[in-house]
Design an enzyme around this catalytic site. Structure first.
Site, short mmCIF file in Angstrom:
data_model
loop_
_atom_site.label_atom_id
_atom_site.label_comp_id
_atom_site.label_asym_id
_atom_site.label_seq_id
_atom_site.Cartn_x
_atom_site.Cartn_y
_atom_site.Cartn_z
N GLU A 190 9.93 16.73 -25.76
CA GLU A 190 9.16 17.20 -24.39
C GLU A 190 9.63 18.54 -23.99
O GLU A 190 9.06 19.46 -23.31
CB GLU A 190 9.25 16.16 -23.38
N HIS B 62 -0.32 14.66 -26.84
CA HIS B 62 -0.30 13.25 -26.51
C HIS B 62 -1.49 12.40 -26.86
O HIS B 62 -1.51 11.22 -26.97
CB HIS B 62 -0.07 13.34 -24.93
N GLU C 207 -4.24 16.64 -12.11
CA GLU C 207 -4.74 17.00 -13.25
C GLU C 207 -6.27 17.10 -13.38
O GLU C 207 -6.98 16.48 -14.14
CB GLU C 207 -4.45 15.90 -14.37
N HIS D 292 -0.40 9.16 -28.28
CA HIS D 292 -0.75 8.16 -27.57
C HIS D 292 -1.19 6.98 -28.55
O HIS D 292 -1.28 5.94 -28.86
CB HIS D 292 -1.47 8.26 -26.41
N HIS E 278 8.28 7.35 -27.59
CA HIS E 278 7.14 8.20 -27.15
C HIS E 278 7.39 9.60 -27.67
O HIS E 278 6.36 10.24 -28.02
CB HIS E 278 7.23 8.23 -25.50
N LYS F 27 7.68 22.43 -15.63
CA LYS F 27 6.82 21.24 -15.17
C LYS F 27 6.36 21.52 -13.71
O LYS F 27 5.40 21.16 -13.30
CB LYS F 27 7.41 19.85 -15.23
N ARG G 244 -2.83 20.95 -15.41
CA ARG G 244 -2.13 20.17 -15.66
C ARG G 244 -2.18 19.35 -17.08
O ARG G 244 -1.28 18.93 -17.70
CB ARG G 244 -2.04 19.05 -14.67
N ARG H 116 0.76 -1.16 -0.02
CA ARG H 116 -0.05 0.01 0.00
C ARG H 116 0.92 1.33 -0.06
O ARG H 116 0.14 2.24 0.30
CB ARG H 116 -0.89 0.09 1.01
N ASN I 178 0.12 17.55 -21.61
CA ASN I 178 -0.23 16.31 -22.52
C ASN I 178 -0.48 17.08 -24.10
O ASN I 178 -1.02 16.33 -24.72
CB ASN I 178 -1.41 15.76 -22.36
N LYS J 257 3.38 11.06 -11.87
CA LYS J 257 2.58 10.11 -12.82
C LYS J 257 3.21 9.02 -12.91
O LYS J 257 4.50 8.80 -13.53
CB LYS J 257 2.18 10.66 -14.12
P1 NAD Z 1 12.76 4.53 -22.01
O1 NAD Z 1 12.69 4.33 -20.73
O2 NAD Z 1 12.22 3.31 -22.98
O3 NAD Z 1 14.37 4.69 -22.64
C1 NAD Z 1 14.63 4.74 -23.72
C2 NAD Z 1 15.97 3.83 -24.10
O4 NAD Z 1 17.15 4.37 -23.55
C3 NAD Z 1 15.77 2.48 -23.39
O5 NAD Z 1 16.28 1.53 -24.25
C4 NAD Z 1 16.69 2.61 -22.05
O6 NAD Z 1 17.08 1.26 -21.55
C5 NAD Z 1 17.88 3.24 -22.85
N1 NAD Z 1 18.71 4.15 -21.56
C6 NAD Z 1 18.33 4.61 -20.67
N2 NAD Z 1 19.01 5.50 -20.12
C7 NAD Z 1 20.24 5.30 -21.10
C8 NAD Z 1 21.57 5.89 -21.01
N3 NAD Z 1 21.90 6.91 -19.87
N4 NAD Z 1 22.46 5.55 -21.88
C9 NAD Z 1 22.08 4.79 -22.78
N5 NAD Z 1 20.74 4.21 -22.82
C10 NAD Z 1 19.88 4.63 -21.77
O7 NAD Z 1 12.15 5.82 -22.65
P2 NAD Z 1 11.95 7.16 -22.14
O8 NAD Z 1 11.85 8.02 -23.44
O9 NAD Z 1 12.97 7.56 -20.94
O10 NAD Z 1 10.56 7.27 -21.54
C11 NAD Z 1 9.44 7.08 -22.13
C12 NAD Z 1 8.41 6.48 -21.32
O11 NAD Z 1 8.23 7.60 -20.22
C13 NAD Z 1 7.11 6.43 -21.73
O12 NAD Z 1 6.65 5.04 -21.28
C14 NAD Z 1 6.10 7.35 -21.70
O13 NAD Z 1 4.78 6.98 -21.47
C15 NAD Z 1 6.72 7.90 -20.19
N6 NAD Z 1 6.49 8.98 -19.74
C16 NAD Z 1 5.87 9.36 -18.62
C17 NAD Z 1 5.46 10.58 -18.02
C18 NAD Z 1 5.37 10.76 -16.75
O14 NAD Z 1 4.82 12.06 -16.57
N7 NAD Z 1 5.09 9.79 -15.92
C19 NAD Z 1 5.97 11.74 -19.10
C20 NAD Z 1 6.43 11.41 -20.21
C21 NAD Z 1 6.77 10.11 -20.83
N1 GLY Z 2 3.70 14.19 -18.93
C1 GLY Z 2 2.33 14.69 -18.56
C2 GLY Z 2 2.37 15.04 -16.99
O1 GLY Z 2 3.20 14.69 -16.16
O2 GLY Z 2 1.28 15.62 -16.76
#
Ligand code: NAD
Ligand code: GLY
Length: 359
Positions: free
Chosen positions: A182, A245, A234, A249, A262, A224, A238, A118, A242, A140
């Site tokens: 982003e 997005h 949100e 998405h 992404h 942000k 907030r 939890r 997006n 998020k």
């Molecule tokens: P990811 O986590 O898949 O990383 C991209 C690639 O880079 C992967 O292969 C990873 O292993 C590799 N990698 C990571 N760090 C590295 C480094 N320093 N050197 C070499 N390789 C490295 O992708 P991302 O773009 O970081 O994140 C995308 C995800 O984030 C999506 O799932 C998206 O929905 C999510 N997201 C969430 C929010 C939120 O607010 N929570 C906001 C934007 C995106």
């Molecule tokens: N990436 C969208 C949010 O954090 O709200």
């Protein structure tokens, strides 16, 4: 070293931005509650950065969870691998999770932290540009479902965000570009001066000039944090984070998770939003063209993949989290630096926009 604060009352936390800080205990120890830590990472990041963090955790009961790498693994099945390891190693409510990796690892670890017994504490250590400017900040967390991106999750804030800009040296070029999508988003939605700075500093960013990257990360996190502080869960403003997005998405889900990054999908989505905003009489043509030029200069796609139809877009966009009482809501641009979330747009303009991009 730069430091920011996300001010959310008793859920406030610091964001540390610096180079070569992963083996500095000062950024970790004060944010670890008990004597047990579980680092969640993946098979790509572990060989690069795990030992740096492990070196400062010798006094803790430590578990490492190494997940398979890829957006296609951001699901409940993989999440269960984290719970299996935590339970096998008898982690209690006093454990602290550390998310070491990109947004996929960060979103999943945060969600695991929200659910495990939890709720346990967690620290974000983002290692991609995208995760450093966006996903690690704001709480998020979650996983994908076959029917939609990020459909299962929770708002759950970390204890701290530790951004080591030196990790970007190993990031593939394509991932750097995805992160810049982003970054550009912040300029578009709320920071016109930053947007201008980005237009003037594209080459420095693309050549990984450390000072330029550090500035862009700091400014993005600042933008942000201000939006999240105004609307943590949100219920209103907030949603502007997006931008692009809803289209993005849909592209990611249609293409299959992991095929389009992404950030790439968000880039194409932002151009579609700019086009729709132009059709709605909000944005001028020069600004739409300027955005396309900026995205092209950081090697990002500016249109969706071939093969996706307007009807498929509509079908996928119908499961967007911004849909309210069956009504699609979109983030539109009023100008560069100003965005609103609205359901007040002409459906015919949306169809014209989709038909143009899907032709
Ligand atoms: P990811 O986590 O898949 O990383 C991209 C690639 O880079 C992967 O292969 C990873 O292993 C590799 N990698 C990571 N760090 C590295 C480094 N320093 N050197 C070499 N390789 C490295 O992708 P991302 O773009 O970081 O994140 C995308 C995800 O984030 C999506 O799932 C998206 O929905 C999510 N997201 C969430 C929010 C939120 O607010 N929570 C906001 C934007 C995106
Ligand atoms: N990436 C969208 C949010 O954090 O709200």
């Amino acid at each position: 070293m730069l430091e920011l604060k996300v001010d959310l009352g008793d859920r406030s936390y610091p964001i540390f931005i610096g180079s070569d800080i992963l083996s500095n205990p000062n950024y970790f120890h004060p944010y670890i509650t008990g004597k047990s830590v579980a680092i969640v990472t993946n098979e790509t990041v572990a060989p690069l950065y795990l030992e740096l963090i492990r070196s400062i955790l010798a006094d803790y009961n430590l578990t490492v969870v190494t997940l398979p790498d890829g957006e296609q693994y951001k699901n409940l099945e993989t999440l269960n691998l984290i719970f299996d390891k935590l339970l096998q190693a008898r982690h209690t409510r006093k454990t602290t999770l550390i998310a070491l990796g990109g947004g996929v690892v960060g979103d999943m670890t945060g969600f695991a932290a929200a659910c495990y017994q939890r709720g346990v504490d967690f620290i974000q250590v983002p290692t991609t540009l995208l995760s450093q400017v966006d996903s690690s900040v704001g709480g998020k967390t979650g996983v994908n479902h076959a029917l939609g991106k990020n459909m299962i999750g929770a708002f759950y804030q970390p204890n701290a965000v530790v951004i080591d800009t030196a990790t970007l040296s190993t990031l593939p070029d394509r991932e750097l570009s995805a992160g810049l999508a982003e970054v550009i988003k912040y300029g578009l939605i709320c920071d016109p001066a930053f947007y201008e700075w980005l237009q003037e500093n594209v080459e420095r960013l693309m050549s990984r000039d450390p000072e330029a990257l550090s500035y862009a990360i700091h400014r993005s996190c600042q933008d942000k944090a201000r939006v999240v502080e105004a609307d943590e869960k949100e219920s209103g403003i907030r949603a502007i984070l997006n931008l692009g997005h809803t289209f993005g998405h849909a592209i990611e889900t249609h293409a299959g998770y992991g095929v389009w990054l992404h950030g790439e999908a968000v880039a194409a989505g932002m151009v579609m939003v700019a086009d729709l905003s132009f059709r709605e009489g909000k944005l001028c043509k020069e600004d739409v063209d300027g955005l396309v030029a900026l995205l092209e200069s950081v090697r990002l796609p500016t249109q969706p993949p071939s093969g996706i139809s307007p009807d498929r877009f509509i079908e996928l966009m119908a499961v967007d989290k911004k849909v309210l009482d069956g009504q699609l809501r979109l983030v539109l641009l009023d100008s560069v630096g100003s965005a609103t979330v609205t359901d007040n747009f002409n459906p015919a303009n949306l169809m014209d926009c989709l038909e143009q991009f899907c032709s």
